[in-house]
Design a protein around this motif. Structure first.
Motif, mmCIF file in Angstrom:
data_model
loop_
_atom_site.group_PDB
_atom_site.id
_atom_site.type_symbol
_atom_site.label_atom_id
_atom_site.label_comp_id
_atom_site.label_asym_id
_atom_site.label_seq_id
_atom_site.Cartn_x
_atom_site.Cartn_y
_atom_site.Cartn_z
ATOM 1 N N MET A 70 40.524 42.880 42.797
ATOM 2 C CA MET A 70 41.808 42.563 41.662
ATOM 3 C C MET A 70 41.211 42.179 40.236
ATOM 4 S SD MET A 70 43.735 39.694 44.121
ATOM 5 C CE MET A 70 45.250 40.240 45.132
ATOM 6 N N LYS A 71 40.155 42.737 40.008
ATOM 7 C CA LYS A 71 39.839 42.557 38.681
ATOM 8 C C LYS A 71 39.203 43.750 38.028
ATOM 9 C CE LYS A 71 36.899 38.926 38.007
ATOM 10 N NZ LYS A 71 35.590 38.240 38.231
ATOM 11 N N ILE A 72 39.513 43.808 36.707
ATOM 12 C CA ILE A 72 39.284 45.068 35.739
ATOM 13 C C ILE A 72 37.891 45.411 35.675
ATOM 14 C CG2 ILE A 72 41.372 44.726 34.379
ATOM 15 C CD1 ILE A 72 39.455 43.555 32.339
ATOM 16 N N ASN A 73 36.954 44.374 36.050
ATOM 17 C CA ASN A 73 35.433 45.017 36.147
ATOM 18 C C ASN A 73 34.986 45.161 37.312
ATOM 19 O OD1 ASN A 73 35.609 42.100 36.647
ATOM 20 N ND2 ASN A 73 33.779 41.663 36.060
ATOM 21 N N GLN A 74 35.766 44.837 38.416
ATOM 22 C CA GLN A 74 35.344 44.995 40.025
ATOM 23 C C GLN A 74 34.118 44.372 40.134
ATOM 24 O OE1 GLN A 74 37.551 47.813 41.724
ATOM 25 N NE2 GLN A 74 38.696 46.533 40.280
ATOM 26 N N ASP A 75 34.043 43.156 39.886
ATOM 27 C CA ASP A 75 33.010 42.371 40.178
ATOM 28 C C ASP A 75 33.194 40.912 40.058
ATOM 29 O OD1 ASP A 75 30.389 41.472 40.792
ATOM 30 O OD2 ASP A 75 29.295 42.913 39.357
ATOM 31 N N TYR A 76 32.300 39.871 40.695
ATOM 32 C CA TYR A 76 32.684 38.577 40.611
ATOM 33 C C TYR A 76 32.650 37.999 39.414
ATOM 34 C CZ TYR A 76 33.114 38.750 45.875
ATOM 35 O OH TYR A 76 33.271 39.004 47.115
ATOM 36 N N CYS A 77 31.648 38.285 38.601
ATOM 37 C CA CYS A 77 31.296 37.616 37.257
ATOM 38 C C CYS A 77 32.201 38.146 36.266
ATOM 39 C CB CYS A 77 29.647 37.923 36.943
ATOM 40 S SG CYS A 77 29.461 40.015 36.789
ATOM 41 N N VAL A 78 32.049 37.830 35.270
ATOM 42 C CA VAL A 78 32.782 38.241 33.958
ATOM 43 C C VAL A 78 31.516 38.816 33.176
ATOM 44 C CG1 VAL A 78 33.773 37.427 31.675
ATOM 45 C CG2 VAL A 78 34.166 36.095 33.933
#
Length: 494
Positions: free
Chosen positions: A167-175
């Motif tokens: 669901m995130k633009i970076n496709q990862d848990y972190c920022v």
């Protein structure tokens, strides 16, 4: 004779007031929780830092709470059964030391999980067919139930650290990338559009963090701003509430995000003010109203002292009950209290420290308790309540806890922060009013005054290298405080 009788009664009443007994509790690093007696006086011996007559309209306190994390569960499981029962009794029982009645949980992994995970790792599962809390059932829920044994009325509030990666633009848990995660460094440009990169360890800094945090704000939302994703995420909140209710654990309040302004190497999610308003107003709020009208929606958790940005967000919100603040946002509390008198304030996460678990950390926590309550917070949540050794996380940070467990001997130790809490939690019960605060101008000797029925409660910290004399004027008399060097103190009048 009649006049003499009246004079005698008046004199007796005056002497009784002058001699009114006060119970005093003092903790130093060497001698925790020493009880003594004193009395009110007719003259002040020290600087008068607060004046109350008992009729003030104060902020009514609601609840003490802590957080249930996987690494807390691991530390808890090192203890013997007897020690486990002792810890939970001290923390959660009505006659315990801290008397917590609320807990905090995260949907999906937080930074004190053993590893990163979400409740739905099936890419594109917008219908939530595979959404589950199986990992929580093995780790978080047993810890909450251990608390519920001593606090059957336990309530939870929930906020996520990160949505599922898909669901995130970076496709990862972190920022941001770091040696503790697998995100490619090339993706870091997403945060600021390539104009500037911040050290991913920025949130480890203590103190003022150069006066403003964060130094720059994210230029785009890390959550995909597609209506299908936004609605599915709101549905996740409700599904999580449903599944916890099936486990006998009621979630009574939710927040959309933990620390949207910490651009983290661990699970996190950067949001803009526009994205925050869109998700809360158009998706989360209406979905909660329809499916869980009994659950309160709060805005938070705010962890930035960028007051302009906080106000921009709150001014555009609809249907929230209160504001949850932590870390730098504590600096904004006086302004928030004045600008939003219709909204409650919560301290949603105590500062975590650096793993020292020493007396200095306890003093800082005592000040935080004083400052947050003194500035109008009516709920206060501890972060980790029990950790091993130096409180190591899986991503390289050490943090403090109320109870430290030696991983080799499996023995527990109640830290200075535990006693800092005890000096408040023992006496500031739900319904108690905060009626006076002398803190920011007396940051080394903070004083908070509470009223609980006929009782007046005064908490005093002394973080200086000498004994200090302070006075609080109470209904025309004086509580003269002789606070030992480096001490926590509570006075109960009546």
């Amino acid at each position: 004779m009649k006049n003499l009788f009246v004079i005698s009664i008046l004199l007796t009443s005056t002497l009784a007031l002058n001699a009114q007994k006060v119970t005093k509790y003092t903790t130093t690093e060497q001698t925790p929780w020493v009880t003594g007696k004193t009395s009110l006086a007719v003259k002040a011996d020290g600087t008068v830092v607060a004046t109350v007559d008992g009729s003030e309209k104060g902020v009514t306190f609601r609840a003490w709470g802590t957080t249930f994390n996987e690494l807390d569960w691991d530390a808890f499981n090192l203890l013997s059964r007897d020690d486990q029962d002792e810890v939970m009794h001290h923390l959660f029982a009505k006659d315990g030391d801290l008397r917590f009645t609320h807990g905090r949980v995260s949907m999906n992994a937080n930074d004190y999980a053993r590893s990163w995970y979400s409740c739905d790792d099936v890419v594109g599962d917008l219908g939530l067919k595979y959404f589950n809390i199986e990992r929580d059932k093995r780790n978080i829920i047993p810890l909450a139930r251990a608390a519920q044994k001593y606090c059957p009325q336990l309530q939870l509030f929930m906020s996520p650290w990160s949505p599922p990666t898909w669901m995130k633009i970076n496709q990862d848990y972190c920022v941001l990338s770091s040696p503790y995660n697998t995100q490619p460094k090339e993706k870091d440009y997403l945060l600021y559009g390539g104009k500037e990169i911040v050290d991913p360890d920025e949130m480890k800094l203590l103190g003022e963090r150069n006066g403003v945090f964060p130094r720059r704000l994210a230029t785009q939302d890390y959550f995909i701003q597609d209506p299908r994703y936004l609605q599915s995420y709101a549905d996740m909140f409700c599904r999580f509430i449903d599944l916890y209710a099936e486990q006998g654990l009621p979630i009574t309040k939710v927040m959309y995000q933990n620390e949207a302004y910490s651009y983290t190497p661990y699970p996190g999610c950067a949001w803009t003010a526009e994205g925050t308003l869109r998700f809360n107003n158009e998706y989360l709020a209406p979905t909660l109203r329809e499916r869980h009208p009994e659950v309160e929606l709060w805005i938070g958790t705010f962890n930035t002292n960028r007051l302009d940005y906080v106000e921009k967000t709150i001014d555009g919100l609809k249907g929230v009950v209160g504001i949850a603040t932590q870390w730098e946002c504590r600096e904004n509390l006086p302004q928030l209290k004045e600008r939003y008198p219709h909204l409650r304030l919560m301290m949603s996460e105590s500062e975590c420290g650096d793993g020292s678990m020493d007396w200095k950390a306890g003093e800082h926590t005592f000040f935080l308790l004083s400052d947050n309550l003194g500035n109008g917070c009516d709920e206060y949540y501890n972060w980790n309540f029990i950790l091993t050794d130096k409180g190591q996380s899986t991503w390289g940070w050490t943090q403090n806890a109320l109870i430290q467990v030696d991983s080799k001997t499996r023995q527990k130790r109640y830290t200075a922060e535990y006693y800092a809490y005890k000096h408040f939690c023992q006496f500031v019960a739900p319904g108690t009013e905060m009626i006076a605060y002398a803190g920011r101008e007396y940051s080394k000797t903070p004083v908070v005054v509470f009223r609980n029925g006929q009782q007046i409660i005064v908490t005093v910290g002394n973080f200086t290298d000498s004994d200090t004399s302070l006075s609080v004027k109470v209904k025309g008399k004086y509580l003269n405080i002789a606070a030992p060097t480096h001490s926590f103190n509570t006075y109960v009048i009546g």
